[in-house]
Write a protein that holds these residues in place. Structure first.
Motif, PDB file in Angstrom:
ATOM      1  N   GLN A 220      24.145  44.988 -10.025  1.00 42.34           N
ATOM      2  CA  GLN A 220      23.101  44.274  -9.378  1.00 42.34           C
ATOM      3  C   GLN A 220      21.730  45.405  -8.835  1.00 42.34           C
ATOM      4  N   ILE A 223      20.042  45.940 -11.897  1.00 41.95           N
ATOM      5  CA  ILE A 223      19.352  44.293 -12.393  1.00 41.95           C
ATOM      6  C   ILE A 223      17.900  44.448 -11.516  1.00 41.95           C
ATOM      7  N   ILE A 254      20.083  42.016 -19.690  1.00 45.43           N
ATOM      8  CA  ILE A 254      20.107  41.456 -18.538  1.00 45.43           C
ATOM      9  C   ILE A 254      21.267  40.341 -18.660  1.00 45.43           C
ATOM     10  N   GLU A 255      21.237  39.614 -19.555  1.00 41.25           N
ATOM     11  CA  GLU A 255      22.404  38.329 -19.890  1.00 41.25           C
ATOM     12  C   GLU A 255      23.546  39.210 -19.765  1.00 41.25           C
ATOM     13  N   SER A 257      24.539  41.837 -18.508  1.00 44.34           N
ATOM     14  CA  SER A 257      24.830  42.306 -17.313  1.00 44.34           C
ATOM     15  C   SER A 257      25.386  41.290 -16.276  1.00 44.34           C
ATOM     16  N   LEU A 258      24.727  40.219 -16.292  1.00 42.80           N
ATOM     17  CA  LEU A 258      24.997  39.011 -15.365  1.00 42.80           C
ATOM     18  C   LEU A 258      26.354  38.619 -15.472  1.00 42.80           C
ATOM     19  N   LYS A 259      26.516  38.517 -17.135  1.00 42.71           N
ATOM     20  CA  LYS A 259      28.062  37.921 -17.364  1.00 42.71           C
ATOM     21  C   LYS A 259      29.100  38.744 -16.770  1.00 42.71           C
ATOM     22  N   LYS A 261      28.837  40.914 -14.423  1.00 42.47           N
ATOM     23  CA  LYS A 261      29.035  41.061 -12.870  1.00 42.47           C
ATOM     24  C   LYS A 261      30.055  39.605 -12.450  1.00 42.47           C
ATOM     25  N   ASN A 262      29.647  38.497 -13.057  1.00 39.52           N
ATOM     26  CA  ASN A 262      30.165  37.366 -12.755  1.00 39.52           C
ATOM     27  C   ASN A 262      31.737  37.533 -13.014  1.00 39.52           C
ATOM     28  N   SER A 290      26.668  40.346  -4.633  1.00 39.38           N
ATOM     29  CA  SER A 290      26.538  40.127  -5.902  1.00 39.38           C
ATOM     30  C   SER A 290      25.101  39.518  -6.233  1.00 39.38           C
ATOM     31  N   ASP A 291      24.596  38.654  -5.469  1.00 36.04           N
ATOM     32  CA  ASP A 291      23.469  37.802  -5.843  1.00 36.04           C
ATOM     33  C   ASP A 291      22.152  38.341  -4.926  1.00 36.04           C
TER      34      ASP A 291
END
Ligand code: IPE
Ligand code: IPE
Ligand code: MG
Ligand code: MG
Ligand code: MG
Length: 294
Positions: A220, A223, A254-255, A257-259, A261-262, A290-291
């Protein structure tokens, strides 16, 4: 942000801020050194590591007042790591926690020494903790020295510097994130559980949660360096790009990384469930780390 979370964060921030303020101001430290140490401590910061430690301690039935000196020690080490991280020889950043970085406000020698002083004072704070036994202090000092030093954060920081401008595989980046950021985050969770009285089985389940949470936190951070807001963050965005850092968005986008991370957030929560904690605040804190937008 959920109101009960923001109240929880505020309340625990105040506890740690008061403890740090009292502890440092009451020590007979050379005034110029004390001014520089307090400058970076008072600049703010989210205090997420101490908050995690307190939440973890409470989740296992411990008392906040027992964990506070250790939480303060961890925040001192974290603050020292940021002062040094911002130095011209490292990330060369001018803004931290919404203020000029320590070496900009004072000078490089003072910033280096304020960092050194916060690092060593942290171990003193644990040794002077009133609510802990000698056995607990020895355990905590050992774990914190491993997490923060040559086997942990410091090694990760050098790997981060050495990987500037290089293309490294994802596994190497994960190792860097684990060492430079993960080890201190993990110490927060594990030491809180230790002081709170977690049993061996709970401890084992929590190790996975703690390791994942460290990586989640730095993904995060990476990001936010791309898509965050400098005013909110209190530090520059784009620093990683300028320094040619190896980052999650740099390797996965970014996509991606978000995936990732989730996936890690779900895994972290699953292992936390196995630790059978009654308190739910740790689950909320995983989502928040995380958010977060700063
Ligand atoms: C920033 O940490 C440095 C990293 C390890 C990523 P934080 O985002 O917790 O910074 P503060 O303490 O709130 O300033
Ligand atoms: C720093 O990572 C980690 C430590 C200070 C140990 P970064 O260099 O990404 O942290 P920021 O973005 O400057 O806060
Ligand atoms: Mg850095
Ligand atoms: Mg940096
Ligand atoms: Mg960063």
């Amino acid at each position: 942000m959920d109101q009960s979370l923001s109240l929880y964060l505020e309340k625990h921030q105040a506890l740690i801020n008061d403890y740090l303020e009292d502890y440092i101001t009451n020590k007979p430290i050379l005034p110029s050194l004390k001014t520089s140490m307090l400058y970076s401590i008072r600049a703010g910061g989210k205090r997420l590591r101490p908050i995690l430690m307190m939440a973890s301690c409470e989740a296992f039935g411990g008392k906040k007042k027992d964990v506070l000196p250790v939480a303060a020690a961890l925040e001192m080490i974290h603050t020292y790591s940021l002062i040094h991280d911002d130095l011209p020889a490292m990330d060369d950043d001018d803004l931290r926690r919404g203020q000029p970085t320590n070496h900009k406000k004072f000078d490089e020698a003072t910033a280096i020494l304020a960092g050194d002083a916060l690092l060593t004072l942290s171990f003193q704070a644990i040794m002077e903790a009133e609510g802990l036994s000698d056995k607990q202090k020895v355990h905590l000092v050992k774990k914190l020295s491993i997490a923060s030093g040559a086997l942990g954060m410091v090694a990760g920081q050098l790997m981060d510097m050495e990987s500037e401008g290089k293309e490294i595989p994802l596994e190497s980046l994960e190792k860097i994130h684990h060492l430079k950021t993960g080890r201190l985050i993990s110490f927060a969770l594990m030491s809180g559980a230790y002081i709170g009285g977690a049993n061996e089985r709970q401890h084992q389940s929590l190790v996975e949660t703690a390791d994942l949470l460290g990586i989640i936190f730095q993904i995060q951070d990476d990001i936010l360096d791309v898509s965050g807001n400098a005013a909110k963050l209190g530090k520059p965005v784009g620093s990683d790009t300028i320094n040619n850092k190896s980052t999650y968005p740099g390797i996965l986008g970014i996509e991606g990384s978000l995936k990732t991370k989730n996936i890690y957030v779900n895994r972290a929560k699953n292992s936390l469930r196995k630790a059978e904690v009654g308190n739910t605040m740790l689950f909320t804190l995983i989502d928040h780390l995380s958010d977060r937008d700063h």
